[in-house]
Design a protein around this motif. Structure first.
Motif, short mmCIF file in Angstrom:
data_model
loop_
_atom_site.label_atom_id
_atom_site.label_comp_id
_atom_site.label_asym_id
_atom_site.label_seq_id
_atom_site.Cartn_x
_atom_site.Cartn_y
_atom_site.Cartn_z
N LEU A 86 10.72 -93.71 11.40
CA LEU A 86 9.27 -93.53 11.23
C LEU A 86 8.82 -92.17 11.74
CD1 LEU A 86 8.05 -97.10 12.26
CD2 LEU A 86 7.68 -96.01 10.03
N GLU A 87 9.41 -91.74 12.85
CA GLU A 87 9.02 -90.44 13.41
C GLU A 87 9.64 -89.29 12.64
OE1 GLU A 87 8.86 -88.01 17.66
OE2 GLU A 87 9.67 -90.06 17.59
N ARG A 88 10.95 -89.35 12.39
CA ARG A 88 11.65 -88.22 11.78
C ARG A 88 11.29 -88.06 10.30
NH1 ARG A 88 16.53 -90.22 13.93
NH2 ARG A 88 17.29 -90.40 11.78
N LEU A 89 11.16 -89.17 9.60
CA LEU A 89 10.96 -89.09 8.15
C LEU A 89 9.49 -89.04 7.75
CD1 LEU A 89 13.67 -91.65 6.96
CD2 LEU A 89 13.90 -89.19 7.35
N TYR A 90 8.63 -89.64 8.58
CA TYR A 90 7.22 -89.78 8.16
C TYR A 90 6.22 -89.26 9.19
CZ TYR A 90 9.71 -92.78 4.94
OH TYR A 90 10.61 -93.25 4.02
N GLY A 91 6.70 -88.77 10.32
CA GLY A 91 5.80 -88.22 11.33
C GLY A 91 4.94 -89.26 12.02
N LEU A 92 5.34 -90.53 12.00
CA LEU A 92 4.59 -91.61 12.64
C LEU A 92 5.27 -91.95 13.97
CD1 LEU A 92 4.06 -93.88 9.50
CD2 LEU A 92 2.45 -92.21 10.46
N VAL A 93 4.55 -91.75 15.05
CA VAL A 93 5.13 -91.92 16.38
C VAL A 93 4.65 -93.24 16.97
CG1 VAL A 93 5.33 -90.95 18.70
CG2 VAL A 93 5.21 -89.42 16.70
N TYR A 94 5.61 -94.09 17.34
CA TYR A 94 5.29 -95.39 17.91
C TYR A 94 5.99 -95.59 19.24
CZ TYR A 94 3.32 -97.02 13.45
OH TYR A 94 2.54 -97.17 12.32
N HIS A 95 5.29 -96.27 20.14
CA HIS A 95 5.92 -96.82 21.34
C HIS A 95 6.50 -98.18 20.96
CE1 HIS A 95 3.70 -93.84 23.85
NE2 HIS A 95 2.79 -94.00 22.90
N VAL A 96 7.47 -98.66 21.73
CA VAL A 96 8.07 -99.95 21.42
C VAL A 96 8.29 -100.76 22.69
CG1 VAL A 96 10.45 -99.07 21.51
CG2 VAL A 96 9.94 -101.13 20.17
N GLU A 97 8.06 -102.06 22.59
CA GLU A 97 8.40 -103.01 23.65
C GLU A 97 9.14 -104.17 23.00
OE1 GLU A 97 8.14 -102.75 26.79
OE2 GLU A 97 6.66 -101.18 27.16
N TYR A 98 10.06 -104.76 23.77
CA TYR A 98 10.92 -105.81 23.23
C TYR A 98 10.62 -107.15 23.90
CZ TYR A 98 13.57 -101.90 21.36
OH TYR A 98 13.94 -100.76 20.68
N GLY A 99 10.77 -108.20 23.11
CA GLY A 99 10.67 -109.57 23.62
C GLY A 99 11.91 -110.34 23.24
#
Length: 271
Positions: A86-99
């Motif tokens: 998402l970041e490299r290909l589309y410039g969309l930067v997300y944080h992530v948390e796991y459950g």
């Protein structure tokens, strides 16, 4: 020979999470939003194990670019690659948390002594705080649970839950799980509950959630005459965006070739 056998065995155990070559950014479909929509949330059971590339999953998410995405049946390695794409290909930067609630190389690859972690994940364009990860006392045929974070949606702080309930034909187990989840949701005046509930809207086990929140589709409710758009390939509604203290504005169910569940995204007004 022993070393060679171990290497071959490890490669075989990588399973569906193994990357399928270097991804390239193909064009998104006409109408793709191009940037994160700050008041949009999405839920998607990404299907695992499935023969699906994480670059394809990232492209599906990038087309609608929600502020918050709740994923179910998510392997940590897959989510890491989805976020990177998402970041490299589309410039969309997300944080992530796991459950994550299950460690199983059959689900997520890896090796027997270091299997992949499987469960839920939340991606958010804004930072997340106060993460909790709860495994249900009874998961049914497979460990299940919910996670929750606090993050920003539409410029307001919102508590976001993400869950995956027990598989079909386990109604009594799901009833216990929704009781646990509802008790947590009830502590918040403003909450969004995402997930695959493995139950149709009029299923008795969903009653504790309906008592606290409404579906993002105002036409969808637990009465027999409700009109609820299916969210699965078998034409049932199992996936929900439940809203508590949050107003729905517009929602869409998006079919996808990369999972047996459709993507459900909704724009909301948390004010």
């Amino acid at each position: 020979m022993l070393v060679g056998a171990v290497v071959v065995g490890c490669v075989a155990l990588l399973g569906p999470s193994a990357p399928g070559g270097a991804p390239s950014a193909g064009p998104l479909p006409a109408g793709a939003v191009g940037d994160v929509v700050p008041n949009r949330v999405m839920t998607w059971n990404i299907c695992n194990p499935c023969e699906t590339g994480d670059a394809d999953r990232a492209a599906e998410i990038a087309t609608y670019a929600p502020q918050v995405i709740g994923l179910q049946e998510a392997c940590v390695r897959d989510v890491e690659r989805i976020r990177d794409h998402l970041e490299r290909l589309y410039g969309l930067v997300y944080h992530v948390e796991y459950g994550t609630v299950l460690r199983n190389w059959g689900r997520c690859g890896g090796v027997p002594w270091s299997p992949g972690a499987f469960g839920q994940a939340i991606l958010s364009a804004a930072p997340m705080t106060d993460r909790v990860n709860v495994e249900y006392p009874d998961g049914g045929s497979e460990d299940r649970g919910y996670m929750a974070v606090t993050t920003m949606v539409g410029g307001r702080s919102v508590r976001v839950f993400n869950t995956h309930l027990a598989e079909r034909r386990q109604e009594a187990v799901r009833a216990g799980q929704t009781g646990v989840l509802a008790a947590a949701v009830a502590r918040h005046d403003r909450a969004i509950v995402l997930g695959d509930f493995n139950a149709v809207p009029d299923a008795a086990e969903l009653s504790p959630i309906w008592a606290l929140a409404e579906d993002t589709d105002p036409r969808c409710h637990p009465s027999n005459g409700a009109t609820c758009e299916p969210t699965t390939d078998w034409h049932s509604k199992f996936d929900y965006v439940f809203l508590r203290g949050v107003t729905p504005l517009e929602h869409h169910v998006e079919r996808t070739p990369y999972s047996d569940h459709h993507m459900l995204h909704t724009d909301v007004d948390p004010a």
